[in-house]
Design a protein around this motif. Structure first.
Motif, mmCIF file in Angstrom:
data_model
loop_
_atom_site.group_PDB
_atom_site.id
_atom_site.type_symbol
_atom_site.label_atom_id
_atom_site.label_comp_id
_atom_site.label_asym_id
_atom_site.label_seq_id
_atom_site.Cartn_x
_atom_site.Cartn_y
_atom_site.Cartn_z
ATOM 1 N N ASP A 46 37.237 26.902 -0.087
ATOM 2 C CA ASP A 46 37.237 28.345 -0.339
ATOM 3 C C ASP A 46 38.336 29.059 0.463
ATOM 4 O O ASP A 46 38.269 30.264 0.700
ATOM 5 C CB ASP A 46 35.858 28.941 -0.063
ATOM 6 N N LYS A 47 39.365 28.311 0.859
ATOM 7 C CA LYS A 47 40.582 28.817 1.508
ATOM 8 C C LYS A 47 40.353 29.468 2.873
ATOM 9 O O LYS A 47 41.085 30.352 3.289
ATOM 10 C CB LYS A 47 41.327 29.802 0.594
ATOM 11 N N ILE A 48 39.332 29.009 3.601
ATOM 12 C CA ILE A 48 39.090 29.486 4.967
ATOM 13 C C ILE A 48 39.887 28.601 5.917
ATOM 14 O O ILE A 48 39.789 27.377 5.888
ATOM 15 C CB ILE A 48 37.583 29.428 5.329
ATOM 16 N N HIS A 49 40.656 29.241 6.763
ATOM 17 C CA HIS A 49 41.512 28.522 7.725
ATOM 18 C C HIS A 49 40.647 28.061 8.898
ATOM 19 O O HIS A 49 40.164 28.881 9.664
ATOM 20 C CB HIS A 49 42.621 29.476 8.198
ATOM 21 N N ILE A 50 40.492 26.733 9.040
ATOM 22 C CA ILE A 50 39.624 26.218 10.111
ATOM 23 C C ILE A 50 40.384 25.541 11.249
ATOM 24 O O ILE A 50 39.796 25.232 12.279
ATOM 25 C CB ILE A 50 38.563 25.240 9.561
ATOM 26 N N GLY A 51 41.671 25.307 11.085
ATOM 27 C CA GLY A 51 42.423 24.663 12.153
ATOM 28 C C GLY A 51 43.784 24.204 11.683
ATOM 29 O O GLY A 51 44.300 24.668 10.667
ATOM 30 N N TYR A 52 44.348 23.255 12.452
ATOM 31 C CA TYR A 52 45.707 22.764 12.185
ATOM 32 C C TYR A 52 45.775 21.252 12.264
ATOM 33 O O TYR A 52 44.978 20.616 12.952
ATOM 34 C CB TYR A 52 46.685 23.321 13.230
ATOM 35 N N VAL A 53 46.782 20.704 11.580
ATOM 36 C CA VAL A 53 47.172 19.312 11.799
ATOM 37 C C VAL A 53 47.776 19.279 13.206
ATOM 38 O O VAL A 53 48.517 20.194 13.579
ATOM 39 C CB VAL A 53 48.231 18.880 10.756
ATOM 40 N N PRO A 54 47.466 18.272 14.030
ATOM 41 C CA PRO A 54 48.051 18.211 15.380
ATOM 42 C C PRO A 54 49.583 18.271 15.307
ATOM 43 O O PRO A 54 50.189 17.661 14.422
ATOM 44 C CB PRO A 54 47.583 16.864 15.929
ATOM 45 N N SER A 55 50.184 18.983 16.234
ATOM 46 C CA SER A 55 51.645 19.175 16.197
ATOM 47 C C SER A 55 52.399 17.843 16.211
ATOM 48 O O SER A 55 53.435 17.713 15.566
ATOM 49 C CB SER A 55 52.103 20.063 17.344
ATOM 50 N N LYS A 56 51.880 16.846 16.929
ATOM 51 C CA LYS A 56 52.569 15.537 16.971
ATOM 52 C C LYS A 56 52.506 14.803 15.633
ATOM 53 O O LYS A 56 53.270 13.883 15.406
ATOM 54 C CB LYS A 56 51.998 14.670 18.084
ATOM 55 N N SER A 57 51.621 15.244 14.730
ATOM 56 C CA SER A 57 51.472 14.579 13.436
ATOM 57 C C SER A 57 52.133 15.335 12.291
ATOM 58 O O SER A 57 52.241 14.803 11.191
ATOM 59 C CB SER A 57 49.983 14.409 13.107
ATOM 60 N N CYS A 58 52.570 16.554 12.529
ATOM 61 C CA CYS A 58 53.105 17.387 11.443
ATOM 62 C C CYS A 58 54.307 16.763 10.746
ATOM 63 O O CYS A 58 54.378 16.749 9.517
ATOM 64 C CB CYS A 58 53.473 18.777 11.962
ATOM 65 N N GLU A 59 55.246 16.237 11.506
ATOM 66 C CA GLU A 59 56.435 15.637 10.906
ATOM 67 C C GLU A 59 56.053 14.458 10.020
ATOM 68 O O GLU A 59 56.549 14.325 8.899
ATOM 69 C CB GLU A 59 57.401 15.187 11.992
ATOM 70 N N THR A 60 55.148 13.620 10.509
ATOM 71 C CA THR A 60 54.699 12.459 9.738
ATOM 72 C C THR A 60 53.999 12.893 8.462
ATOM 73 O O THR A 60 54.265 12.359 7.380
ATOM 74 C CB THR A 60 53.761 11.582 10.598
ATOM 75 N N VAL A 61 53.102 13.876 8.571
ATOM 76 C CA VAL A 61 52.371 14.355 7.395
ATOM 77 C C VAL A 61 53.346 14.923 6.364
ATOM 78 O O VAL A 61 53.232 14.642 5.164
ATOM 79 C CB VAL A 61 51.297 15.399 7.795
ATOM 80 N N LYS A 62 54.332 15.699 6.792
ATOM 81 C CA LYS A 62 55.322 16.252 5.860
ATOM 82 C C LYS A 62 56.088 15.139 5.147
ATOM 83 O O LYS A 62 56.281 15.192 3.928
ATOM 84 C CB LYS A 62 56.302 17.163 6.601
ATOM 85 N N LEU A 63 56.534 14.140 5.898
ATOM 86 C CA LEU A 63 57.261 13.025 5.289
ATOM 87 C C LEU A 63 56.397 12.280 4.273
ATOM 88 O O LEU A 63 56.865 11.912 3.193
ATOM 89 C CB LEU A 63 57.743 12.051 6.365
#
Length: 194
Positions: free
Chosen positions: A142-159
């Motif tokens: 339902d588009k509720i923002h509950i948190g973030y992908v850990p910053s150390k994992s963001c590059e990997t997730v994007k790739l």
């Protein structure tokens, strides 16, 4: 070539000095013979220092080239390892702990507490995030923002997202805690086009 020339000159001067041995007695009386030997010694010392300096510079240059090669090899090996790791994640999925739940609003934290195993989640890139331009939001259905992908994992997730033809993300593990901030482990499964 220069070194060869210097050695030839040194040999000639040495022969001249030896050939002047009979002349040495006369020069000692006059006092000029020692000057030739002093000049010869200075010249030999100069050649030795010059050759040694060149050898040192050559050794330093070889060391610098070897170090540059080794650093390049390490970078290439790391890239190859990362590529292999990314390929593995594309096959088996990628898991991460949702971070920052504690900093969400009270309503967002309540929504995070209501999440159940296998609930679907969504990712949203947040390039204008003031703390991290690579930030990726984690949202509920339902588009509720509950948190973030850990910053150390963001590059990997994007790739991984770029390399896949789509993905599904769901709650993999949820543990409620005493401070009402749940621990949520999410898993992304990637779709690959043939």
């Amino acid at each position: 070539m220069k070194r060869f020339f210097l050695v030839i000159v040194l040999a000639i001067l040495t022969m001249v000095a030896i050939a002047q041995e009979p002349y040495k007695a006369y020069c000692e009386i006059v006092g000029t013979g020692n000057i030739i030997y002093i000049l010869l010694g200075v010249f030999i010392f100069y050649i030795i220092v010059k050759c040694a300096g060149k050898d040192i510079r050559n050794a330093q240059e070889r060391e610098r080239r070897n170090r540059a090669y080794e650093e390049k090899k390490i970078v290439e090996d790391l890239k190859a390892y990362k590529e292999k790791q990314l390929d593995e994640y594309l096959k088996v999925g990628y898991s991460f702990t949702i971070k920052g739940i504690y900093y969400r609003t009270e309503n967002e934290i309540k929504r995070a507490q209501q999440i159940k195993m296998d609930d679907s989640l969504f990712l949203e890139f947040e390039p204008d995030n003031i703390y991290d331009s690579n930030a990726i939001k984690v949202l509920t259905e339902d588009k509720i923002h509950i948190g973030y992908v850990p910053s150390k994992s963001c590059e990997t997730v994007k790739l991984l997202i770029e390399r896949s033809s789509g993905y599904d993300i769901s709650v993999y593990v949820k543990i409620d805690s005493e401070d009402d901030i749940p621990y949520i482990l999410a898993k992304i499964n990637f779709k690959m086009s043939n």
